[in-house]
Enzyme design. Structure first.
Site, PDB file in Angstrom:
ATOM      1  CG  ASP A 100     -39.839   6.602  43.514  1.00 25.75           C
ATOM      2  OD1 ASP A 100     -41.023   6.955  43.642  1.00 25.75           O
ATOM      3  OD2 ASP A 100     -39.179   6.805  42.471  1.00 25.75           O
TER       4      ASP A 100
ATOM      5  CD  GLU B 163     -26.411  -2.247  59.182  1.00 27.44           C
ATOM      6  OE1 GLU B 163     -26.185  -1.035  59.368  1.00 27.44           O
ATOM      7  OE2 GLU B 163     -26.025  -2.868  58.163  1.00 27.44           O
TER       8      GLU B 163
HETATM    9  C1  GLC Z   1     -43.035   7.017  41.634  1.00 27.13           C
HETATM   10  C2  GLC Z   1     -43.650   8.190  42.330  1.00 27.13           C
HETATM   11  C3  GLC Z   1     -43.933   9.241  41.308  1.00 27.13           C
HETATM   12  C4  GLC Z   1     -42.630   9.661  40.671  1.00 27.13           C
HETATM   13  C5  GLC Z   1     -41.920   8.461  40.071  1.00 27.13           C
HETATM   14  C6  GLC Z   1     -40.508   8.774  39.664  1.00 27.13           C
HETATM   15  O1  GLC Z   1     -43.924   6.422  40.762  1.00 27.13           O
HETATM   16  O2  GLC Z   1     -44.774   7.793  43.052  1.00 27.13           O
HETATM   17  O3  GLC Z   1     -44.622  10.329  41.843  1.00 27.13           O
HETATM   18  O4  GLC Z   1     -42.874  10.615  39.683  1.00 27.13           O
HETATM   19  O5  GLC Z   1     -41.854   7.389  40.969  1.00 27.13           O
HETATM   20  O6  GLC Z   1     -39.675   8.879  40.770  1.00 27.13           O
END
Ligand code: GLC
Ligand code: CA
Length: 536
Positions: free
Chosen positions: A193, A249
């Site tokens: 993310d 790993e």
């Molecule tokens: C990314 C995810 C989204 C989320 C954001 C915060 O963009 O795809 O859905 O709200 O990160 O974590």
């Protein structure tokens, strides 16, 4: 030989909306397990499951309060382990979604960190006496006041998602151990993310001015500033390499970075010279694609220039945050088939969002009653402005329950009320209907997946463009195969040397001697004269 993660096909599951096994209106891990056969029969090789870890669910799992346990609405640890095992048992792979940038403000680490200036976790998040000028990714200042400390903390996304301080070695170590934890349980990789916001400028210098109003999928500068000091720091590229070593790993592990940046920057996350960073990086410009051969020619050209072998690009046309591709195509089935054919024949890893394979489309929902926290920030502004700017504010619209069949709640749940409404078109648009219809989008995806799996050239073959084609026709070779795609509703005829046809998109394409006639939105794959494997 390509590593598996450069050959695979990815299906994104948003678990809250995929399948509800216990009738509470919320999709869950047992629901995903129930539908693994569907995904295997369809032909996907890897599933990526959006976060299901303990969380107050203010951003539906992207606000984690414990990385090592499961949110009760999704299941428990046994369900998660069973999901890994059942996926593997079907010869498929599973990728979890790891949020390294921030936690929930309800995470015990943050509760401790905010409690005083002198506690053991005081330095686990980013605290300042005075905010600088940085905007969050969702608009407005990303600095939020905490009375207990009389200081501000930084949040790249929403106020309840405070950013971890990755310059603190304890934080880094803890997050690396978190990554190791699930890898040791058998997961095959991670979707990472907002990977490019993890490091910020150590001196917190103000961001410079920019004329850009709204951030776009391929560049998060916006709200009148360039994100030069709040994103894409040298340490972030270094982190990509470190993370690659860590995952190494555990053998060949897939890592796919969510990065909203220009292509040159994307590439740096995969590696500067060799692919020693993240194994894959999303390329989000194409989330706002224009349905024209010229657009895709230019797109593929740019991608090939930035991600030559041994790098591997990703082809993704929708996800949990942006307008569904079917909606962008004006809900046009023929266009959706051409788009899918491009996705599965170009050189790259295709990544498909749940429901894309049956042509699920956006469901228009009011901002005021949205469950997604973002639109609630923007109720003051008229809707059409966002539509016109091509910004998806209310992500509920692309997260409605999966449409399995024509029964109540589209077969997603037996509940009175599902967490988000089911799209009313479910009576027609659903898996069951489309399984029976040979020409459906679903069966087209199935044929494309099979074709890609059985044709090595579609995975590993180099890509060269074919010249001299009629307008709005895209053509390229993949090794010994030639792909021709008609983005036009009018039929097109063209001369080409080949020895046989190995794939027809609609069945109405005509193969003649040294010529091909493509019907409107038709597509074929031909085998070349010197192809030793040519089928017919
Ligand atoms: C990314 C995810 C989204 C989320 C954001 C915060 O963009 O795809 O859905 O709200 O990160 O974590
Ligand atoms: Ca449930």
């Amino acid at each position: 030989m390509l590593p598996w993660y450069h050959k695979t096909t990815i299906y994104q599951i948003y678990p809250r909306s995929f399948m509800d096994s216990n009738g509470d209106g919320i999709g869950d891990l047992q629901g995903v397990i129930q539908k693994l056969d569907y995904l295997r029969d369809l032909g996907f090789e890897t599933i990526w499951v959006s976060p299901f870890f303990a969380s107050p669910q203010q951003d539906f799992g992207y606000d984690v309060s414990d990385y090592l346990s499961i949110a009760p609405e999704f299941g428990n640890m046994d369900d998660a382990l069973q999901l890994i095992e059942e996926t593997h048992r079907r010869g498929m792979r599973i990728v979890f979604d790891l949020v390294l940038d921030h936690t929930s403000d309800q995470h015990p680490w943050f509760l401790e960190s905010r409690s005083s200036r002198g506690n053991p976790k005081a330095d686990w998040y980013l605290w300042k006496d005075k905010p600088n000028n940085w905007h969050s990714m969702t608009g407005g200042s990303g600095w939020h006041y905490a009375e207990e400390r009389g200081q501000f903390y930084w949040a790249s996304f929403l106020p309840f998602q405070p950013d971890l301080n990755w310059r603190n070695p304890e934080v880094k170590q803890t997050m690396f151990d978190t990554a190791r934890f699930w890898l040791s349980k058998g997961v095959d990789g991670y979707r990472l993310d907002i990977f490019n916001t993890i490091y910020k400028d150590a001196g917190f210098r103000d961001n410079p001015f920019s004329w850009k109003l709204v951030p776009t999928p391929d560049d998060t500068s916006g709200y009148f500033q360039k994100t030069v000091h709040s994103q894409d720091q040298p340490e972030s590229f270094e982190l990509a390499r470190e993370f690659r070593k860590l995952t190494g790993e555990f053998g060949e592990v897939l890592t796919i970075g969510e990065v909203a940046a220009r292509r040159g920057v994307l590439r740096r996350y995969a590696g500067e010279v060799v692919n020693d960073g993240l194994t894959l990086v999303f390329d989000f410009e194409m989330l706002q694609f224009k349905f024209r051969a010229e657009y895709f020619r230019a797109l593929v050209e740019k991608i090939e220039a930035h991600f030559p072998p041994p790098f591997m690009p990703v082809y993704v046309f929708c996800n949990l945050d942006k307008r569904r591709s079917f909606h962008r195509l004006g809900n046009d089935l023929q266009k959706a088939k051409i788009l899918a054919m491009l996705q599965f024949t170009a050189r790259g890893v295709p990544c498909v969002y749940y429901g894309e394979e049956i042509g699920m489309t956006n469901l228009k929902l009011p901002f005021k009653t949205a469950l997604d926290p973002i639109p609630r920030k923007y109720t003051f502004a008229p809707r059409f402005i966002f539509d016109w700017l091509d910004v998806t504010v209310n992500r509920d619209e692309v997260r409605t329950p999966m449409q399995w069949d024509g029964t109540r709640n589209a077969g997603f749940s037996s509940a009175e009320k599902t967490w988000l409404p089911v799209h009313p078109n479910y009576a027609e648009v659903n898996v069951e209907n489309e399984t029976r219809d040979e020409d459906s989008l679903l069966n087209t995806f199935k044929r494309l997946l099979k074709f890609r799996r059985e044709n090595e050239a579609m995975q590993a073959g180099s890509l060269e463009f074919l010249g001299g084609l009629p307008p709005n026709v895209l053509g390229f070779t993949r090794g010994s195969r030639a792909v021709l795609l008609n983005f036009d509703e009018r039929e097109k005829e063209l001369q080409i040397e080949f020895s046989g046809c190995v794939f027809k998109l609609t069945g109405r394409e005509e193969i003649k001697e040294k010529a091909v006639r493509l019907n409107g939105f038709g597509g074929v794959v031909l085998s070349s004269k010197d192809d030793p494997f040519s089928a017919q």
